[in-house]
Scaffold this active site. Structure first.
Site, PDB file in Angstrom:
ATOM      1  N   SER A  20      60.140 -85.264 -42.536  1.00 28.19           N
ATOM      2  CA  SER A  20      58.993 -86.131 -42.303  1.00 28.19           C
ATOM      3  C   SER A  20      58.284 -86.375 -43.626  1.00 28.19           C
ATOM      4  CB  SER A  20      58.049 -85.461 -41.302  1.00 28.19           C
ATOM      5  OG  SER A  20      56.932 -86.281 -41.040  1.00 28.19           O
ATOM      6  N   LYS A  72      61.882 -89.720 -41.761  1.00 24.04           N
ATOM      7  CA  LYS A  72      60.819 -90.225 -40.891  1.00 24.04           C
ATOM      8  C   LYS A  72      59.600 -90.535 -41.750  1.00 24.04           C
ATOM      9  CE  LYS A  72      58.118 -87.619 -38.152  1.00 24.04           C
ATOM     10  NZ  LYS A  72      57.720 -86.763 -37.018  1.00 24.04           N
ATOM     11  N   LEU A  73      59.097 -91.747 -41.639  1.00 29.56           N
ATOM     12  CA  LEU A  73      57.922 -92.163 -42.403  1.00 29.56           C
ATOM     13  C   LEU A  73      56.687 -92.149 -41.512  1.00 29.56           C
ATOM     14  CD1 LEU A  73      59.285 -95.251 -44.384  1.00 29.56           C
ATOM     15  CD2 LEU A  73      59.326 -92.838 -45.031  1.00 29.56           C
ATOM     16  N   LYS A  74      55.635 -91.515 -41.963  1.00 29.83           N
ATOM     17  CA  LYS A  74      54.351 -91.619 -41.282  1.00 29.83           C
ATOM     18  C   LYS A  74      53.761 -92.992 -41.581  1.00 29.83           C
ATOM     19  CE  LYS A  74      53.995 -87.348 -39.626  1.00 29.83           C
ATOM     20  NZ  LYS A  74      53.814 -87.053 -38.195  1.00 29.83           N
ATOM     21  N   ASP A 104      56.629 -92.750 -37.526  1.00 34.21           N
ATOM     22  CA  ASP A 104      55.752 -91.989 -36.633  1.00 34.21           C
ATOM     23  C   ASP A 104      54.327 -92.449 -36.859  1.00 34.21           C
ATOM     24  OD1 ASP A 104      54.438 -90.176 -35.061  1.00 34.21           O
ATOM     25  OD2 ASP A 104      54.949 -88.410 -36.263  1.00 34.21           O
ATOM     26  N   ASN A 128      51.619 -91.421 -34.867  1.00 36.59           N
ATOM     27  CA  ASN A 128      50.609 -90.438 -34.449  1.00 36.59           C
ATOM     28  C   ASN A 128      49.425 -91.098 -33.742  1.00 36.59           C
ATOM     29  OD1 ASN A 128      51.605 -88.750 -37.280  1.00 36.59           O
ATOM     30  ND2 ASN A 128      51.590 -87.680 -35.319  1.00 36.59           N
ATOM     31  N   GLU A 165      57.814 -93.556 -33.167  1.00 37.89           N
ATOM     32  CA  GLU A 165      57.274 -92.400 -32.448  1.00 37.89           C
ATOM     33  C   GLU A 165      55.778 -92.572 -32.181  1.00 37.89           C
ATOM     34  OE1 GLU A 165      56.852 -87.556 -33.204  1.00 37.89           O
ATOM     35  OE2 GLU A 165      58.013 -88.810 -34.588  1.00 37.89           O
ATOM     36  N   ASP A 219      55.713 -88.384 -28.102  1.00 44.41           N
ATOM     37  CA  ASP A 219      55.453 -87.061 -28.666  1.00 44.41           C
ATOM     38  C   ASP A 219      54.202 -86.507 -28.000  1.00 44.41           C
ATOM     39  OD1 ASP A 219      54.757 -84.857 -30.192  1.00 44.41           O
ATOM     40  OD2 ASP A 219      54.721 -85.898 -32.097  1.00 44.41           O
ATOM     41  N   LYS A 231      57.836 -80.633 -28.943  1.00 43.82           N
ATOM     42  CA  LYS A 231      57.194 -79.641 -29.807  1.00 43.82           C
ATOM     43  C   LYS A 231      56.775 -78.471 -28.923  1.00 43.82           C
ATOM     44  CE  LYS A 231      55.470 -82.770 -33.354  1.00 43.82           C
ATOM     45  NZ  LYS A 231      54.321 -83.614 -33.745  1.00 43.82           N
ATOM     46  N   GLY A 257      58.124 -80.911 -35.699  1.00 41.62           N
ATOM     47  CA  GLY A 257      57.586 -79.805 -36.483  1.00 41.62           C
ATOM     48  C   GLY A 257      56.084 -79.884 -36.646  1.00 41.62           C
TER      49      GLY A 257
END
Length: 370
Positions: free
Chosen positions: A135, A161-163, A189, A191, A214, A239, A263, A291
């Site tokens: 990540s 994976k890119l935030k 992702d 979030n 995500e 998630d 998770k 993670g």
């Protein structure tokens, strides 16, 4: 198996580089461990939350209070508190899945060690190596992002994976795709950083051939994810929205996702994580293990889970050096894009006393048998 001692060990470990998401920016891992000593073995677990309630409503000080006042008394009152009975004992306490996961995991680790059984065997693992993705947090510039990705690919990670967040999405994702080509397994992702009104903007991510996007919308907006899924070619992965096997079954039935990130700390522990896995497998939904900047303690336990058959996508379980110059266990190292699943009793790792002393802030006793 009788519990003799439960203690909380507060730790601070500096990160090798800052890690920024749409929720927060971290320069260290400040959390606590739970150490359970029984008359047969000892077990360890790692709290998945943070000092502040930014990623999750749960936070460290609140979890400690819930453990001390509610969860530990219920569990230690059991005649013989094995892992299979713990969830029922904690059920009257509403919510607090991360605190529950911590206590259940430490006792499960001790129980598996007492029977000389690897945690992976207990959960149903079918492989001894797990594919590792990485990540990548939000960076100040795109050149910095590309340099970071290049370094991880050179180390052998098989998925990036890119935030992302509003204002940091199309441009960095496009730059990464152009720089590293269509052969790179790339996903993003959010979030929970977007809303359904951003649907047309998010549709532009389809052109980059992503493995998944995500958690684009709020964790309680399952209906929004259903509508968004109808508009995107890119598979949606949930998630934060998935807190139980029941949540997973409902989301799948409604068409809110095509992939699930599990998770263990977020869903209340490894036993519920296994149930979510089973639900997804039954519906043909691929899963992977996310993670939470774990040290070697949580990393080893996540590897045991990720060795189950339904974990067919690369996991956010990276080498120790991804986050830490010094881990609390022997370092996990990447080999051919994979990490080895520990095969010793319990989590299969040993907490290093010297490293624990260097990174401990305080130790607080939650229970001692009289």
């Amino acid at each position: 198996m009788n519990i003799e001692l439960i203690e909380l060990v507060e730790v601070r470990l500096p990160l090798v580089r800052p890690f920024r998401t749409s929720c927060s920016a971290d320069t260290e891992r400040h959390t606590f461990l739970l150490h359970v000593v029984t008359d047969a073995a000892e077990g360890w677990a790692e709290f998945g939350g943070d000092p502040e309630p930014l990623y999750s409503p749960e936070f460290a000080a609140g979890a400690e209070r819930v453990l001390l006042d509610h969860l530990v008394p219920r569990v230690t009152a059991l005649p013989r508190p094995g892992a299979a009975r713990i969830a029922a004992a904690m059920a009257p306490v509403k919510g607090n899945p991360m605190a529950k996961a911590l206590l259940e995991t430490a006792i499960l680790d001790a129980e598996c060690r007492a029977h000389a059984m690897p945690l992976g065997t207990y959960l149903g693992a079918v492989r001894d190596r797990v594919a590792a993705g990485v990540s990548v947090g939000i960076t100040d510039t795109i050149p910095e992002l590309l340099d970071t990705i290049s370094g991880y690919l050179a180390e052998g990670y098989v998925r990036i994976k890119l935030k992302i967040e509003p204002g940091w999405d199309l441009e960095p994702v496009g730059a990464a795709r152009r720089e590293f080509g269509d052969g790179l397994a790339l996903q993003v992702d959010a979030n929970t950083a977007y809303s359904l009104t951003d649907a047309e903007h998010l549709r532009r991510l389809d052109e980059f051939g992503l493995v998944q996007i995500e958690q684009p919308l709020a964790e309680d907006d399952v209906a929004g994810h259903v509508e968004l899924a109808k508009l995107l070619r890119t598979p949606i992965c949930l998630d934060e929205s998935i807190r139980s096997a029941r949540d997973a079954a409902a989301a799948i039935r409604l068409g809110a996702c095509r992939i699930v990130n599990i998770k263990p700390s977020r869903v209340g522990g490894y036993l519920e994580a296994r149930r979510i896995h089973d639900v997804c497998v039954a519906h043909g939904i691929p899963v992977w293990c996310g993670g939470m900047l774990e040290t070697g303690i949580g990393r080893a336990q996540n590897l045991a889970l990720a060795a189950l058959p339904g974990f067919v996508l690369p996991n956010d379980i990276s080498a120790s050096s991804r986050y830490y110059a010094e881990d609390l266990t022997e370092a996990f190292e990447l080999a051919d894009g994979c990490l080895s699943v520990p095969d010793g009793p319990g989590s299969g790792v040993t907490v290093l006393p010297a490293a624990l002393r260097r990174h401990s802030v305080a130790t607080r006793k939650l229970y001692q048998k009289r």
